[in-house]
Every structure is written in C-alpha cells, then in structure tokens.
Design an enzyme around this catalytic site. Sequence first.
Site, PDB file in Angstrom:
ATOM      1  N   PHE A 140      68.261  64.618 -21.840  1.00 45.85           N
ATOM      2  CA  PHE A 140      67.226  64.450 -20.819  1.00 45.85           C
ATOM      3  C   PHE A 140      66.818  65.829 -20.330  1.00 45.85           C
ATOM      4  CE2 PHE A 140      65.769  60.713 -18.142  1.00 45.85           C
ATOM      5  CZ  PHE A 140      65.738  59.811 -19.182  1.00 45.85           C
TER       6      PHE A 140
ATOM      7  N   GLN B  84      57.906  64.549  -6.740  1.00 42.80           N
ATOM      8  CA  GLN B  84      57.991  64.750  -8.191  1.00 42.80           C
ATOM      9  C   GLN B  84      56.865  64.052  -8.955  1.00 42.80           C
ATOM     10  OE1 GLN B  84      61.446  63.137 -10.793  1.00 42.80           O
ATOM     11  NE2 GLN B  84      61.588  65.359 -10.880  1.00 42.80           N
TER      12      GLN B  84
ATOM     13  N   HIS C 116      56.021  62.888 -12.631  1.00 41.84           N
ATOM     14  CA  HIS C 116      56.626  62.674 -13.953  1.00 41.84           C
ATOM     15  C   HIS C 116      55.573  63.033 -14.998  1.00 41.84           C
ATOM     16  CE1 HIS C 116      58.452  60.823 -17.425  1.00 41.84           C
ATOM     17  NE2 HIS C 116      59.539  60.555 -16.726  1.00 41.84           N
TER      18      HIS C 116
ATOM     19  N   LEU D 113      55.183  54.070 -16.324  1.00 41.56           N
ATOM     20  CA  LEU D 113      56.029  55.146 -16.842  1.00 41.56           C
ATOM     21  C   LEU D 113      56.290  55.015 -18.340  1.00 41.56           C
ATOM     22  CD1 LEU D 113      57.985  57.563 -16.115  1.00 41.56           C
ATOM     23  CD2 LEU D 113      59.781  55.859 -16.234  1.00 41.56           C
TER      24      LEU D 113
ATOM     25  N   GLU E 192      61.277  59.398 -19.945  1.00 41.63           N
ATOM     26  CA  GLU E 192      61.691  60.663 -20.556  1.00 41.63           C
ATOM     27  C   GLU E 192      62.582  60.400 -21.784  1.00 41.63           C
ATOM     28  OE1 GLU E 192      62.371  63.577 -17.573  1.00 41.63           O
ATOM     29  OE2 GLU E 192      64.074  64.403 -18.649  1.00 41.63           O
TER      30      GLU E 192
ATOM     31  N   ARG F  24      60.972  68.382 -15.117  1.00 44.40           N
ATOM     32  CA  ARG F  24      59.702  67.673 -14.980  1.00 44.40           C
ATOM     33  C   ARG F  24      58.618  68.495 -14.299  1.00 44.40           C
ATOM     34  NH1 ARG F  24      62.325  61.805 -13.454  1.00 44.40           N
ATOM     35  NH2 ARG F  24      62.924  61.370 -15.616  1.00 44.40           N
TER      36      ARG F  24
ATOM     37  N   HIS G  70      56.202  60.146  -9.070  1.00 45.52           N
ATOM     38  CA  HIS G  70      57.309  59.366  -9.622  1.00 45.52           C
ATOM     39  C   HIS G  70      58.501  59.247  -8.671  1.00 45.52           C
ATOM     40  CE1 HIS G  70      59.804  57.842 -12.885  1.00 45.52           C
ATOM     41  NE2 HIS G  70      60.698  58.788 -12.695  1.00 45.52           N
ATOM     42  N   TYR G  71      58.687  60.257  -7.816  1.00 45.89           N
ATOM     43  CA  TYR G  71      59.947  60.297  -7.061  1.00 45.89           C
ATOM     44  C   TYR G  71      59.768  61.192  -5.841  1.00 45.89           C
ATOM     45  CZ  TYR G  71      64.975  60.718  -6.261  1.00 45.89           C
ATOM     46  OH  TYR G  71      66.227  60.652  -5.712  1.00 45.89           O
TER      47      TYR G  71
ATOM     48  N   ARG H  42      64.144  67.020  -8.991  1.00 43.00           N
ATOM     49  CA  ARG H  42      65.239  66.201  -9.527  1.00 43.00           C
ATOM     50  C   ARG H  42      65.226  66.244 -11.042  1.00 43.00           C
ATOM     51  NH1 ARG H  42      65.716  60.505 -11.371  1.00 43.00           N
ATOM     52  NH2 ARG H  42      63.450  60.404 -11.271  1.00 43.00           N
TER      53      ARG H  42
ATOM     54  N   GLY I 252      65.807  64.214 -14.394  1.00 43.94           N
ATOM     55  CA  GLY I 252      65.794  62.804 -14.769  1.00 43.94           C
ATOM     56  C   GLY I 252      67.198  62.311 -15.028  1.00 43.94           C
TER      57      GLY I 252
HETATM   58  C1  LIG Z   1      59.391  53.620 -13.519  1.00 46.27           C
HETATM   59  C2  LIG Z   1      60.589  54.411 -13.057  1.00 46.27           C
HETATM   60  C3  LIG Z   1      61.666  54.600 -13.901  1.00 46.27           C
HETATM   61  C4  LIG Z   1      62.775  55.322 -13.478  1.00 46.27           C
HETATM   62  N1  LIG Z   1      63.819  55.517 -14.343  1.00 46.27           N
HETATM   63  C5  LIG Z   1      64.892  56.214 -13.917  1.00 46.27           C
HETATM   64  C6  LIG Z   1      65.993  56.453 -14.789  1.00 46.27           C
HETATM   65  O1  LIG Z   1      66.002  56.036 -15.935  1.00 46.27           O
HETATM   66  N2  LIG Z   1      67.036  57.167 -14.319  1.00 46.27           N
HETATM   67  C7  LIG Z   1      67.086  57.647 -13.039  1.00 46.27           C
HETATM   68  O2  LIG Z   1      68.073  58.275 -12.657  1.00 46.27           O
HETATM   69  N3  LIG Z   1      66.054  57.408 -12.189  1.00 46.27           N
HETATM   70  C8  LIG Z   1      64.979  56.714 -12.596  1.00 46.27           C
HETATM   71  N4  LIG Z   1      63.951  56.502 -11.729  1.00 46.27           N
HETATM   72  C9  LIG Z   1      64.163  56.731 -10.294  1.00 46.27           C
HETATM   73  C10 LIG Z   1      65.040  55.581  -9.771  1.00 46.27           C
HETATM   74  O3  LIG Z   1      64.668  54.387 -10.404  1.00 46.27           O
HETATM   75  C11 LIG Z   1      64.928  55.379  -8.266  1.00 46.27           C
HETATM   76  O4  LIG Z   1      65.066  56.603  -7.611  1.00 46.27           O
HETATM   77  C12 LIG Z   1      66.014  54.424  -7.783  1.00 46.27           C
HETATM   78  O5  LIG Z   1      65.986  53.218  -8.513  1.00 46.27           O
HETATM   79  C13 LIG Z   1      65.868  54.130  -6.302  1.00 46.27           C
HETATM   80  O6  LIG Z   1      66.814  53.162  -5.960  1.00 46.27           O
HETATM   81  P1  LIG Z   1      67.107  52.797  -4.455  1.00 46.27           P
HETATM   82  O7  LIG Z   1      68.237  51.840  -4.468  1.00 46.27           O
HETATM   83  O8  LIG Z   1      67.233  54.020  -3.644  1.00 46.27           O
HETATM   84  O9  LIG Z   1      65.781  52.081  -3.934  1.00 46.27           O
HETATM   85  P2  LIG Z   1      64.850  50.943  -4.590  1.00 46.27           P
HETATM   86  O10 LIG Z   1      65.370  50.413  -5.851  1.00 46.27           O
HETATM   87  O11 LIG Z   1      63.479  51.501  -4.550  1.00 46.27           O
HETATM   88  O12 LIG Z   1      64.970  49.783  -3.535  1.00 46.27           O
HETATM   89  C14 LIG Z   1      64.429  49.875  -2.243  1.00 46.27           C
HETATM   90  C15 LIG Z   1      64.814  48.636  -1.484  1.00 46.27           C
HETATM   91  O13 LIG Z   1      64.418  48.777  -0.117  1.00 46.27           O
HETATM   92  C16 LIG Z   1      63.773  47.606   0.312  1.00 46.27           C
HETATM   93  N5  LIG Z   1      62.855  47.950   1.409  1.00 46.27           N
HETATM   94  C17 LIG Z   1      61.984  48.995   1.486  1.00 46.27           C
HETATM   95  N6  LIG Z   1      61.323  48.945   2.664  1.00 46.27           N
HETATM   96  C18 LIG Z   1      61.782  47.867   3.335  1.00 46.27           C
HETATM   97  C19 LIG Z   1      61.492  47.271   4.590  1.00 46.27           C
HETATM   98  N7  LIG Z   1      60.538  47.745   5.414  1.00 46.27           N
HETATM   99  N8  LIG Z   1      62.182  46.159   4.949  1.00 46.27           N
HETATM  100  C20 LIG Z   1      63.122  45.618   4.135  1.00 46.27           C
HETATM  101  N9  LIG Z   1      63.426  46.136   2.927  1.00 46.27           N
HETATM  102  C21 LIG Z   1      62.769  47.240   2.546  1.00 46.27           C
HETATM  103  C22 LIG Z   1      63.068  47.084  -0.938  1.00 46.27           C
HETATM  104  O14 LIG Z   1      62.775  45.703  -0.817  1.00 46.27           O
HETATM  105  C23 LIG Z   1      64.142  47.364  -1.991  1.00 46.27           C
HETATM  106  O15 LIG Z   1      65.083  46.333  -1.988  1.00 46.27           O
HETATM  107  C24 LIG Z   1      62.806  55.836 -12.171  1.00 46.27           C
HETATM  108  C25 LIG Z   1      61.717  55.679 -11.324  1.00 46.27           C
HETATM  109  C26 LIG Z   1      60.591  55.004 -11.772  1.00 46.27           C
HETATM  110  C27 LIG Z   1      59.395  54.924 -10.879  1.00 46.27           C
END
Ligand SMILES: Cc1cc2nc3c(=O)[nH]c(=O)nc-3n(C[C@H](O)[C@H](O)[C@H](O)COP(=O)(O)OP(=O)(O)OC[C@H]3O[C@@H](n4cnc5c(N)ncnc54)[C@H](O)[C@@H]3O)c2cc1C
Length: 581
Positions: free
Chosen positions: A121, A235, A237, A247, A250, A281, A350-351, A391, A393
């Site tokens: 990556f 970020q 992407h 997306l 990567e 990135r 993306h982030y 960050r 990836g």
């Molecule tokens: C398309 C894509 C692919 C990615 N692939 C990778 C990867 O392969 N590897 C990697 O390391 N990173 C990757 N990333 C980044 C990574 O996916 C995210 O940073 C990570 O999943 C975030 O997880 P989280 O648990 O912090 O929040 P999230 O999974 O975003 O969850 C947020 C939660 O908060 C809740 N929430 C938000 N606001 C409120 C509110 N007001 N009231 C109640 N609930 C609320 C939502 O309902 C949800 O349940 C990717 C990002 C994208 C966009």
Amino acid sequence: MEILKYDLVIVGSGIAGLRAATAAAWTSGGKISIAILSKVQAMRSHSLSAEGGMSAVLYPEKTGDSLELHAYDTVKGSDFLADQDAVQILVEYAPREVRYLERIGVPWSREPDGRISQRPFGGMSIPRTTFAADKTGFFIMSTLFSETRRFDNIHVFHEHFVTKFIVENGEFKGVTAYDLKTGEFKLFYAKAGIIATGGAGRLYRFTTTAHSTTGETLGYALREGIAIKDMEFVQWHPTALVPSGILVSEAARGEGGYLINKEGERFMKRYAPQKMELAPRDIVSRAILTECAEGRGFQHETGMCYVGLDLRHLGEEKINKRIPFIRELAHKYAGIDVFSEPIPVRPAVHYTMGGIHTDTWGRVLTADGKWIKGLWAAGEAAAVSVHGANRLGSNSLSECSVWGRLTGEQAAKYAMETPALASPSEKLLDIAKREESRIFDVLLHKEVNAPSPYEVKRQLNDIMEEHFGPFRHASSMAEGLAKLKKLREYRSFRVVDSSKVYNQNLKDALEVDGMIDLALVIGVGAYTRTESRGAHYRLDYPRRDDVNWLKHTVAYLYGGEIKLTYTPVTITKWKPEERKY
Ligand SMILES: Cc1cc2nc3c(=O)[nH]c(=O)nc-3n(C[C@H](O)[C@H](O)[C@H](O)COP(=O)(O)OP(=O)(O)OC[C@H]3O[C@@H](n4cnc5c(N)ncnc54)[C@H](O)[C@@H]3O)c2cc1C
C-alpha cells in the site's frame, strides 16, 4: 421524552464503535449496560465500504518487516505531524487486532501456505496490508456486528440520530437522540460515552465517502467545549471513479496497477521516482491534478479531467482473485472492461485526518487539555493523532480497531468504578427538554422564509471545493471564509416535511446545522497555517516550515467564534526530515 439509563453509550456503529462495544463487554464481564446508537441501520455504517485492508506487521521473521518500520513509515507519511507515542501504540496493537478479528471470524485472504495474505500500500515499505479480497470493511463489520449479538448487555439503537452531547461541569452526562423510526425524542443518561461517529467527507461534493459521513457531531461537540484538532488536513484519494466519485481502492495499485496520462506515460516517475504509484496519497493526488493542469489528462464528457488506472497487464486470474470488486464497479458504474481499457480516475475527498482532540488513549479534551470526564473518542472522528498531516492507506482500519478496543476497555473500567446512576438532575432534564424543543418546536415548525438545508449544503460544498481544495491560497481562502461566515448566519432551515416519523428532511437539516461550524474549523485552520505539510498544500507557502508549524492546530468555540490554539507534536524517535519517495 423517554429517559434511558446506560453505563456506557457509544455513538457510532462503524468498526471503531462496534470494536469499542465488544471490548467493553469483555472487560466488564458482561456487568455493564452498553447502548450503541447509530443514525443509520448499524450495518450500513460507512466502514462497510472499506475495501483495501488493514495494516499490521504479522510475519516479521519471514518478511523482514518490523514494528519500528511500520511506525517510521507512518510518521514519515504523516509529514512528521503524527504523535510518535500514539503511532507506537498503533503498530504494537494492530497485529493483535488482526488476530482477534480472525478469531471471531474475519475470513482474511490466505497464501497457499496458510499465512494471511498482505499486499503493498502507498507509503508502506513492505507489504503489510491485510485484506479480505477487496471487501475488507464488509467482512470486519459483519463479524464484529455478529459478535456484539453474543452479549445480552449490548443494545443497538438503529436509526437514532444524536443531536447533543451533554457535558456538565466538565463531566459527560449522556446524549439526546431523535429516534427516526418512531419520531420519539430520548435522553440517554450515562456514566461514560465514546464518540465513534466517523469522518466528514460530505463537506465536499466530490467524495468517496458515504452520504452519512457528514461530521455534524464534531460541530455539536464544539458547542459543548470540546476541541477539534488538525481539521485542516483533508485527504484526497488519488483514484476515484469518474464521474461518480466511487472509490477505486489503492489495492488496485498495490496489486500492480499503473497510472497513465493521455500520452500513455507512467507520469509518477516525475513525482516519486522510487515509490511511483505507491507514494503517499497527498503526493499522488497532487501529481494527477498537475498532469491535468498541464494538459496531459483525459477529458470526460462531464468536463472532468482524469487519468487512466491501467490494470490490463495484471491478467484475469489476479484481478478476479485479488480485486474482483474493482473489476465489477468499473464495469457497472463506468462501463469499463478492465481487461482491455484503463479505468478513468481522479482525486476525491476521502478522509479527515483531524477530529476530536484527544490524548494518546482517546480521552476527549478541551482546548486547554482537560479531560471531559467519562468521555472518549475513537476512529475517524478522533485525532489521537496517528495520521498527522497525511494518513497512509490501511492505517485507518487498524486505528479504528485499536482505539475502539482501548477506549472500550477504559470506558468499561470507568463505568464499573463509578457509583450507580441516580435519577437525572432537574438541570439535566431541563437541558434535554430544551434540546427537544429546539428540534421539534423551532426547526420542525418551520420558518417558511428560512433557507432549505439542501440549498445551504449545496453552497457549503461549493465553498469547500472552490476555496479549500488540494491547492490552497490565502486570497481564495479569505474569500471562502467570508462566504462560510455568511452561511453561518442561518440559524434555522426550512423543513418542509412536518411529520416526526422518518423525517429525513429534519435529519438533513440537523446535519447541515453541525457541518457549517466544522467547515469553518477547516477554513480557519487552513488559512492560518502558512506552510505546506502533507495534504495541506499552499501555493503561497509551498514549503514545510518546522520552525513555526511543527505543531497541532486545536480549534474551539469561544463567544460564538472559532478560535485556535496549538499543542506540540510528540516526537520520541524520528526527527523531522525531508519526505522523499
Ligand atoms: C470508500 C472507502 C474505502 C476505504 N477503505 C479503507 C481501507 O481499505 N483501509 C483503511 O484503513 N481505511 C479505509 N477507508 C477509511 C475507513 O473506512 C474509515 O476511516 C473508517 O471505516 C471509519 O470508521 P469509523 O468507525 O470511525 O466510522 P464510520 O464507519 O464512518 O461510522 C460512523 C458511525 O457514526 C454514526 N453517526 C454519525 N453521526 C451520527 C449522529 N449524529 N447520530 C448517531 N450516529 C451517528 C453513523 O451512523 C455510523 O454508525 C476507506 C474510506 C472510504 C471512503
């Protein structure tokens, strides 16, 4: 208003929130009550869409990898803004988390000898991105969610929109939430809380993130005296599908895909001669945009400039085995057959590297560094800070899992040591009632002359795209800030749907309400930081300036205005050096 009492309330059911719940349940031996609240159905959280994988050092003796090397790559990738003690924790815990996830059922992809597969990556010196094909987030989420179902003491509240964190005298007291399904308003009165609400990609229009990734809770947090750190680092992407912005992971470049301009040239050789397409990135995104600006990009019928992501040389077998989803989405959403033509891609938001100001253990802080007692933050919503200015990836899934676990464990211990909750005080009830009235009496009953939340969001997206993009300049940012301040004068929105049940219109207004302040935090931080570092690139200050800017931006609300202060970066081992790839 319904009042519910919990020992621990977790806001967010992505990987960080679910991992926090399983850790808290284990640590307390099932003794504490845990509520998980999510504004979407829990399994539709954004984490589901993570594709490429999760970084961890798994087989150092076989690969020559080491925790030290993973830490160094991360610090260098962050352009030396990451806190090195936090990075150390990330790399030490990440392998344990990969194995924990395996134990509870994540089907990691395998090598013929049975080892867990790892792919290269961007910015990582050695292949250490652990994956389940290119649907890693989906498998981790399904497995973690199933795991939470094993505990009777974890209650999941789907489609509960949190409108406020309640903090009294520096101590967390609970949250208020609007139950979208029934229209009821609820007070979750709690001993401890974890904010795991993800990022804020939807501040921008062209983004890879889910529509729910709006970041309003960070705006709400500001109102309670919670500080936001390093938010100007957004970020891009490099490879989002044109024109949709979906997306293209990567993983495609990790498995050997090339980037080509319209002359068929692998242009990355001019920007990162050693790492080529697998540079970090920020560097690859700026390279693509420079190719476009200098006339070497392709032109899409929508007017978008793009470059080609070429997988043709990888062959059918490898593509089908390692990146089947990429093949599928290129076909479905762009009509591209990856075996015979390059995929059209360009950078998209993306982030968010920044987030809620926490210490290394995820404890939520005020601007002057005081812990909001009983409150933690984890995952993309938090800035602990392991990503600094950029960050790498696959470090995010590791961060979500590691700090989900660490905050879950700490919050469970805290809840067990704290006496049982008495009835909520009159003051607390009053705060909750006022919040209910703000939403249902003011926002819902509906100022006819107020602007539509969709119109405000459109303007917000325009401002962010135009003035706070990947190439920034003082004069354009000053203009953007003036526009944002005007938007902020809107105190109310026109909510046309007057029902309480499943009122998406009201939910959208609540999101926009929190997003404007957060956008302003990005704007003020970016305008003030007169240097270029990681993803924050200034045309008028194109160099990194360690003498004046090797520090974290900490934003807070004071007298209704966004103010900034700064905290030092923790440097334990690696002195800042020029970042070359
Ligand atoms: C398309 C894509 C692919 C990615 N692939 C990778 C990867 O392969 N590897 C990697 O390391 N990173 C990757 N990333 C980044 C990574 O996916 C995210 O940073 C990570 O999943 C975030 O997880 P989280 O648990 O912090 O929040 P999230 O999974 O975003 O969850 C947020 C939660 O908060 C809740 N929430 C938000 N606001 C409120 C509110 N007001 N009231 C109640 N609930 C609320 C939502 O309902 C949800 O349940 C990717 C990002 C994208 C966009």
